[in-house]
Design a protein around this motif. Structure first.
Motif, mmCIF file in Angstrom:
data_model
loop_
_atom_site.group_PDB
_atom_site.id
_atom_site.type_symbol
_atom_site.label_atom_id
_atom_site.label_comp_id
_atom_site.label_asym_id
_atom_site.label_seq_id
_atom_site.Cartn_x
_atom_site.Cartn_y
_atom_site.Cartn_z
ATOM 1 N N GLY A 392 39.498 21.584 53.731
ATOM 2 C CA GLY A 392 39.778 22.477 52.615
ATOM 3 C C GLY A 392 38.769 23.602 52.638
ATOM 4 N N GLU A 393 38.957 24.576 51.771
ATOM 5 C CA GLU A 393 38.010 25.690 51.756
ATOM 6 C C GLU A 393 36.628 25.206 51.321
ATOM 7 O OE1 GLU A 393 37.899 30.285 50.314
ATOM 8 O OE2 GLU A 393 38.296 28.802 48.748
ATOM 9 N N ILE A 394 35.607 25.672 52.033
ATOM 10 C CA ILE A 394 34.226 25.397 51.651
ATOM 11 C C ILE A 394 33.848 26.361 50.529
ATOM 12 C CG2 ILE A 394 31.831 25.315 52.435
ATOM 13 C CD1 ILE A 394 32.936 24.907 55.294
ATOM 14 N N GLN A 395 33.365 25.821 49.424
ATOM 15 C CA GLN A 395 32.986 26.642 48.272
ATOM 16 C C GLN A 395 31.547 26.329 47.896
ATOM 17 O OE1 GLN A 395 36.049 25.738 45.364
ATOM 18 N NE2 GLN A 395 37.622 26.842 46.512
ATOM 19 N N ALA A 396 30.844 27.334 47.358
ATOM 20 C CA ALA A 396 29.411 27.171 47.104
ATOM 21 C C ALA A 396 29.013 27.812 45.785
ATOM 22 C CB ALA A 396 28.611 27.795 48.242
ATOM 23 N N ARG A 397 27.939 27.285 45.220
ATOM 24 C CA ARG A 397 27.307 27.927 44.078
ATOM 25 C C ARG A 397 25.817 27.595 44.113
ATOM 26 N NH1 ARG A 397 29.407 24.441 38.778
ATOM 27 N NH2 ARG A 397 28.305 22.485 39.274
ATOM 28 N N GLY A 398 25.015 28.441 43.452
ATOM 29 C CA GLY A 398 23.574 28.203 43.426
ATOM 30 C C GLY A 398 22.782 29.487 43.512
ATOM 31 N N VAL A 399 21.479 29.335 43.651
ATOM 32 C CA VAL A 399 20.561 30.474 43.612
ATOM 33 C C VAL A 399 20.817 31.458 44.741
ATOM 34 C CG1 VAL A 399 18.115 31.131 43.726
ATOM 35 C CG2 VAL A 399 18.797 29.123 42.425
ATOM 36 N N ASN A 400 21.205 30.959 45.921
ATOM 37 C CA ASN A 400 21.416 31.837 47.074
ATOM 38 C C ASN A 400 22.618 32.772 46.917
ATOM 39 O OD1 ASN A 400 19.466 30.058 48.023
ATOM 40 N ND2 ASN A 400 20.367 29.869 50.056
ATOM 41 N N VAL A 401 23.556 32.425 46.050
ATOM 42 C CA VAL A 401 24.850 33.106 46.007
ATOM 43 C C VAL A 401 24.742 34.478 45.329
ATOM 44 C CG1 VAL A 401 27.220 32.960 45.155
ATOM 45 C CG2 VAL A 401 26.081 30.917 46.045
ATOM 46 N N MET A 402 25.444 35.441 45.906
ATOM 47 C CA MET A 402 25.427 36.825 45.444
ATOM 48 C C MET A 402 25.898 36.975 43.997
ATOM 49 S SD MET A 402 28.903 38.564 46.972
ATOM 50 C CE MET A 402 30.523 37.911 46.534
ATOM 51 N N SER A 403 25.629 38.171 43.444
ATOM 52 C CA SER A 403 26.133 38.513 42.109
ATOM 53 C C SER A 403 27.544 39.077 42.172
ATOM 54 C CB SER A 403 25.204 39.530 41.448
ATOM 55 O OG SER A 403 23.906 39.012 41.295
ATOM 56 N N GLY A 404 27.946 39.569 43.329
ATOM 57 C CA GLY A 404 29.271 40.161 43.488
ATOM 58 C C GLY A 404 29.205 41.306 44.474
ATOM 59 N N TYR A 405 30.303 42.066 44.570
ATOM 60 C CA TYR A 405 30.378 43.213 45.471
ATOM 61 C C TYR A 405 30.182 44.500 44.668
ATOM 62 C CZ TYR A 405 32.380 39.846 48.752
ATOM 63 O OH TYR A 405 32.583 38.761 49.561
ATOM 64 N N TYR A 406 29.330 45.377 45.180
ATOM 65 C CA TYR A 406 28.960 46.592 44.459
ATOM 66 C C TYR A 406 30.158 47.521 44.264
ATOM 67 C CZ TYR A 406 26.099 50.622 43.147
ATOM 68 O OH TYR A 406 25.534 51.683 42.481
ATOM 69 N N ARG A 407 30.398 47.884 43.021
ATOM 70 C CA ARG A 407 31.473 48.802 42.649
ATOM 71 C C ARG A 407 32.835 48.342 43.202
ATOM 72 N NH1 ARG A 407 29.871 54.673 44.380
ATOM 73 N NH2 ARG A 407 31.737 55.140 43.149
ATOM 74 N N ASN A 408 33.041 47.035 43.179
ATOM 75 C CA ASN A 408 34.299 46.486 43.690
ATOM 76 C C ASN A 408 34.669 45.247 42.871
ATOM 77 O OD1 ASN A 408 36.511 45.655 45.181
ATOM 78 N ND2 ASN A 408 35.552 46.087 47.163
ATOM 79 N N PRO A 409 35.034 45.441 41.597
ATOM 80 C CA PRO A 409 35.326 44.288 40.736
ATOM 81 C C PRO A 409 36.500 43.448 41.213
ATOM 82 C CG PRO A 409 35.981 46.363 39.682
ATOM 83 C CD PRO A 409 35.173 46.727 40.889
ATOM 84 N N GLU A 410 37.487 44.065 41.859
ATOM 85 C CA GLU A 410 38.635 43.295 42.340
ATOM 86 C C GLU A 410 38.209 42.309 43.421
ATOM 87 O OE1 GLU A 410 38.524 46.635 42.325
ATOM 88 O OE2 GLU A 410 39.881 47.167 40.672
ATOM 89 N N ALA A 411 37.401 42.790 44.367
ATOM 90 C CA ALA A 411 36.929 41.904 45.433
ATOM 91 C C ALA A 411 36.007 40.827 44.881
ATOM 92 C CB ALA A 411 36.213 42.717 46.509
ATOM 93 N N THR A 412 35.205 41.191 43.887
ATOM 94 C CA THR A 412 34.305 40.213 43.274
ATOM 95 C C THR A 412 35.103 39.099 42.603
ATOM 96 O OG1 THR A 412 32.582 41.874 42.903
ATOM 97 C CG2 THR A 412 32.491 39.878 41.551
ATOM 98 N N GLU A 413 36.125 39.468 41.848
ATOM 99 C CA GLU A 413 36.943 38.467 41.164
ATOM 100 C C GLU A 413 37.629 37.550 42.172
ATOM 101 O OE1 GLU A 413 40.522 38.153 37.802
ATOM 102 O OE2 GLU A 413 39.935 40.115 38.590
ATOM 103 N N ALA A 414 38.106 38.129 43.265
ATOM 104 C CA ALA A 414 38.806 37.336 44.279
ATOM 105 C C ALA A 414 37.857 36.395 45.020
ATOM 106 C CB ALA A 414 39.502 38.260 45.271
ATOM 107 N N ALA A 415 36.553 36.733 45.022
ATOM 108 C CA ALA A 415 35.578 35.948 45.784
ATOM 109 C C ALA A 415 35.169 34.661 45.094
ATOM 110 C CB ALA A 415 34.342 36.794 46.066
ATOM 111 N N PHE A 416 35.444 34.536 43.799
ATOM 112 C CA PHE A 416 35.005 33.368 43.053
ATOM 113 C C PHE A 416 36.190 32.614 42.449
ATOM 114 C CE2 PHE A 416 31.258 36.056 43.147
ATOM 115 C CZ PHE A 416 30.226 35.143 43.358
ATOM 116 N N THR A 417 36.034 31.299 42.358
ATOM 117 C CA THR A 417 37.043 30.466 41.693
ATOM 118 C C THR A 417 36.906 30.649 40.177
ATOM 119 O OG1 THR A 417 35.576 28.558 41.506
ATOM 120 C CG2 THR A 417 36.850 28.768 43.539
ATOM 121 N N PRO A 418 37.906 30.245 39.398
ATOM 122 C CA PRO A 418 37.798 30.368 37.936
ATOM 123 C C PRO A 418 36.580 29.652 37.350
ATOM 124 C CG PRO A 418 40.072 29.972 38.566
ATOM 125 C CD PRO A 418 39.262 29.827 39.816
#
Length: 544
Positions: A392-418
């Motif tokens: 299955g897809e490998i998913q991660a969370r924690g201190v290492n994980v980014m805040s998102g993609y700069y000036r790209n809210p659509e890509a940021t939303e798609a990068a994270f699970t609900p």
């Protein structure tokens, strides 16, 4: 967890007169000299009106001054924007503009190819060769540069000393850098990483990969990529090591020459480099008929394998304690031989979005074909009803994980699970001991006509193990698997084989080793090596 800039500050003060950053066969700077340049940048930025959180782009080949530039930006509290020097000038223009950078530090030859009108926010351009101004739109910046030495002398009339070094350490959650991904499947996206993302990776390196003052390391990976930045630059420097940067793509002779001279304690690389070394240096030896016979004799086998290991490590300078590979899976055949030889290697797992590490295990406990276990301060899960057996897809969370993609809210939303987990896009399983095994990229997975999941990376590993094959990409064409294959034509022709004969042999031998549902219907020989990202991953989206 200690802030990495606190580690850096302590390292600078403790090793003031020791070498810190060196360009191979070029400039070298002690920790004290490095700190002096960092302070001059701070004075320059302040006098020019650069504020905390302003963006400063760095687009230059690896060098000691690249390292100084990055640390100057980071310790000032501005946001560093590393951009790969290999990017097309049009891409550099676009990324500098997209990041809203107000200062660009770049190589003179790169600057000549850029279009200043495409980067309207820039106030000035600084040479990565000597820190002079290449272009200036701002009077304050020009004046600050003209009077920089006087400003430095005025601030430190009795000289700059270790007591004057002080770097901020209370900004863990602040944005530290925007790192544009090189992209195997899409256009670059600006990954937003906090100071704590960097600190967590540096802290893990210092804890699990011991480094001592006086240790040396050859940095060969792009500093504008998080793998090279974190583990060939920031972590060893914080441990008091001396880093030597190769300023250009390493040829085997250049790399081995640098290794023999520097005698590094650690090698950070990608599997492709080690696979090439195996194909060129080890395989020809073990493939000789007499050697094959000797390797079947238990007592003699161990003596031969020990000699091969000693020769290989000797070529790396004779001081290597560990070889760490990442960025792509290691070919199973090559890995099996590395284990038989007793090479001190391990394969990690990460991505830019995790700054970069997610999986690692020490070479003594590393499980073959895995990519380690989840690192400190992070969690990994498999999006599967049976994560030990069904990928299955490998998913991660924690201190290492980014805040998102700069000036790209659509890509940021798609990068994270609900529920807030990062979607890595990789498919894998985790065994009962926590070892992570990658099966392939979710975007690459091919669904066969009978509903069977096919992971092209696994098919490619079989194809790549065949004689004369350098690399391959398996694609789906009208529900048929086609292996695009780049071969060593010179070697094949010297053995009396043309491309068609090699293709037929590769297909026949590969299909014997593959399950029926993933057998290849055709092998196509390509004329050029596949285009790759700087971490040597093939840009698959170009080959469909």
């Amino acid at each position: 967890m200690k802030h990495y800039l606190s580690r850096l500050e302590a390292s600078v003060k403790a090793h003031w007169n020791d070498k810190a950053l060196c360009t191979w066969k070029g400039e070298s700077f002690t920790f004290g000299q490095m700190a002096g340049y960092i302070e001059k940048f701070h004075i320059l930025f302040a006098a020019a009106g650069v504020e905390k959180m302003d963006k400063v782009a760095i687009c230059a080949k690896n060098s000691a001054r690249w390292g100084i530039s990055f640390l100057s930006v980071n310790t000032y509290g501005a946001v560093a924007v590393p951009i790969l020097a290999d990017f097309h000038p049009e891409s550099v223009n676009a990324l500098v503009d997209h990041s809203e950078s107000i200062v660009l530090i770049t190589d003179n030859d790169i600057w000549k190819k850029l279009d200043i009108d495409r980067m309207p926010a820039l106030r000035g351009v600084i040479s990565a060769a000597d820190f002079s101004l290449l272009h200036c739109r701002d009077r304050k910046l020009q004046k600050a540069m003209d009077t920089l030495e006087d400003l430095f002398m005025k601030k430190f009339p009795h000289g700059f000393s270790p007591d004057d070094v002080s770097y901020p350490a209370g900004n863990d959650g602040d944005l530290a850098l925007i790192n544009y991904t090189s992209g195997t499947t899409s256009a670059p996206k600006g990954v937003m990483l906090r100071y704590e993302c960097i600190s967590s990776n540096v802290e893990f390196g210092l804890k699990r990969i011991p480094v001592s003052p006086g240790d040396t390391l050859v940095s060969m990976l792009p500093l504008a990529h998080m793998y090279g930045m974190a583990f060939e630059f920031l972590y060893p420097l914080c441990g008091g090591a001396t880093v030597y940067f190769l300023g250009k793509t390493p040829t085997p002779s250049l790399l081995l020459g640098a290794m023999a001279s520097v005698r590094p304690y650690l090698i950070i690389t990608v599997p492709l480099v080690m696979e090439k070394i195996f194909r060129n240096s080890i395989q020809p030896v073990i493939s000789r008929p007499v050697m094959k016979a000797l390797l079947h004799l238990p007592g003699i086998r161990r003596v031969i394998l020990n000699k091969i290991r000693a020769k290989l490590l000797g070529a790396f300078g004779g001081n290597v304690k560990m070889i760490i590979m990442g960025g792509a899976p290691l070919n199973p055949e090559v890995e099996e031989w590395f284990r038989r030889i007793g090479l001190p290697y391990t394969v990690g797992y990460g991505m830019t979005e995790c700054a970069p590490l997610l999986g690692y295990e020490d070479c003594g406990r590393f499980v073959a074909r895995s990519c380690g276990k989840c690192v400190d301060r992070c969690e990994v899960r498999i999006d599967s009803d049976d994560p030990e057996h069904v990928p299955g897809e490998i998913q991660a969370r924690g201190v290492n994980v980014m805040s998102g993609y700069y000036r790209n809210p659509e890509a940021t939303e798609a990068a994270f699970t609900p529920d807030g987990w990062l979607r890595t896009g990789d498919l894998g399983v985790i065994d009962s001991d926590g070892n992570i095994f990658i099966r392939g990229r979710s975007k690459n997975m091919i669904l066969s006509s009978n509903g069977q999941n096919i992971y092209p990376e696994e098919v490619e590993a079989v194809v790549n193990s065949q004689p004369y094959v350098v690399e391959s990409v398996v694609v789906d064409r009208e529900s048929r698997l086609v292996a695009l294959t780049y071969i060593d034509r010179e070697k094949a022709e010297s053995d009396g084989l043309d491309a068609a004969s090699v293709a037929a042999a590769v297909q026949a031998a590969s299909n014997k080793a593959l399950p029926s549902y993933s057998r290849i219907s055709k092998v196509e020989i390509v004329d050029e090596p596949f285009e790759k990202t700087p971490k040597m991953s093939i840009r698959r989206f170009l080959y469909k």
